[in-house]
Design a protein around this motif. Sequence first.
Motif, mmCIF file in Angstrom:
data_model
loop_
_atom_site.group_PDB
_atom_site.id
_atom_site.type_symbol
_atom_site.label_atom_id
_atom_site.label_comp_id
_atom_site.label_asym_id
_atom_site.label_seq_id
_atom_site.Cartn_x
_atom_site.Cartn_y
_atom_site.Cartn_z
ATOM 1 N N UNK A 127 -2.281 -1.302 -9.949
ATOM 2 C CA UNK A 127 -2.868 -0.028 -10.368
ATOM 3 C C UNK A 127 -4.320 -0.238 -10.820
ATOM 4 N N UNK A 128 -4.586 -1.347 -11.500
ATOM 5 C CA UNK A 128 -5.968 -1.656 -11.925
ATOM 6 C C UNK A 128 -6.889 -1.739 -10.714
ATOM 7 N N UNK A 129 -6.404 -2.382 -9.648
ATOM 8 C CA UNK A 129 -7.203 -2.485 -8.416
ATOM 9 C C UNK A 129 -7.393 -1.119 -7.767
ATOM 10 N N UNK A 136 -15.052 3.272 -6.588
ATOM 11 C CA UNK A 136 -15.992 2.983 -5.498
ATOM 12 C C UNK A 136 -15.987 4.090 -4.445
ATOM 13 N N UNK A 137 -14.824 4.733 -4.242
ATOM 14 C CA UNK A 137 -14.653 5.720 -3.156
ATOM 15 C C UNK A 137 -14.390 7.119 -3.713
ATOM 16 N N UNK A 143 -8.358 9.272 1.857
ATOM 17 C CA UNK A 143 -8.546 8.188 2.829
ATOM 18 C C UNK A 143 -8.491 6.833 2.139
ATOM 19 N N UNK A 144 -8.939 6.792 0.891
ATOM 20 C CA UNK A 144 -8.957 5.541 0.129
ATOM 21 C C UNK A 144 -7.577 5.233 -0.451
ATOM 22 N N UNK A 149 -1.760 2.677 -1.279
ATOM 23 C CA UNK A 149 -0.434 2.926 -1.854
ATOM 24 C C UNK A 149 0.683 2.500 -0.916
ATOM 25 N N UNK A 150 0.458 2.682 0.373
ATOM 26 C CA UNK A 150 1.532 2.392 1.324
ATOM 27 C C UNK A 150 1.793 0.893 1.497
#
Length: 344
Positions: A127-129, A136-137, A143-144, A149-150
Amino acid sequence: GSRSAQQGAAAGDGSAGSTVAHTPSAEDFSLSLLDTNLPAEAETELRSFIAKRLTKGALFEGMGNVASVGLSIPEGKVGCYYCRFQQESLLEMATLESDINAPEYVVCFLGGSEKEDTFRLELDKYIQNLKINLDLEQKNLEACVSPYLRSWFEDAICPIQRVVQLFQDKLASLLHAALSYTPIEVKNADERTEKDISRFLAAASLQGLVQEGTMTSLCIAMTEEQHKSMVIDCSGPQPQLHNAGSNRFCEDWMQAFVNGAEGGNPFLFRQILENFKLKAIQDINNLKRFIRQAEMNHYALFKCYLFLKNCGSGDILLKIVKVEHAEMPEARNVVTVLEEFMRE
């Protein structure tokens, strides 16, 4: 004011999804969907479950929880990891301009049972990442978020399983390196394999279970003693190990991993790893108790020696207690005698 929350949901097949919430007021609480791969009915039930938790104030920023949730899917009851967070960049903007509310998100991952709890730290890191990616997005959120998640199951849950399958009977040396804080050097590996090995070592080490000062001293002692890292060469189909160590304790636990590989359940591998660490900690505590007794009793000293000889991990345990008892003269003398006995 109004808030948003994003909630991802994933079935046990390893794919994932997400949801965004919009809250007009505390009295009229609702969540709006950003992305999910759940059927509509199950998604509504999950949304209701998360809304209740949010209303009770049971979700803390960046700290994941695991609960069992009943949903209208074939599995019925599943384990649900859920975590709330805010985008840092938008939070700063909201602080500067009081009429802007930074959006809040809740991400959910669903698996076969509540055993996700064994992977809670890995999922918190995941989750931190995600937060970093969102910062950033900012413009193209969906799209990000969706691809990231998948892949949660493959990236956060499966590394231990992949390492077991890759190393097979050489896993004993990896377990030995993790317990003894031996430096590791990985060569000719792709990025994912290198990350998997690193995660396995972190999960198998006693970090957080032994005193931090002991761990630091042990790392320094191992580096000075060996002058060489254990080298893992991944250029072939199976890794080749150089300067590798092992002992009977690690060989026995390696067998438990290899036997578990037939079922291919990543949660089982993690449970075996936790049991491996628990047994190592129990052995360390037993040895410390024997050493305290041996300071005044020669028979207890002999019991210490027998324990070290029979536990299968005497080489590592002796190093750990030696570091921990460095500042205690009586205990240090006992350890010195035990080292001489073990050498002979």
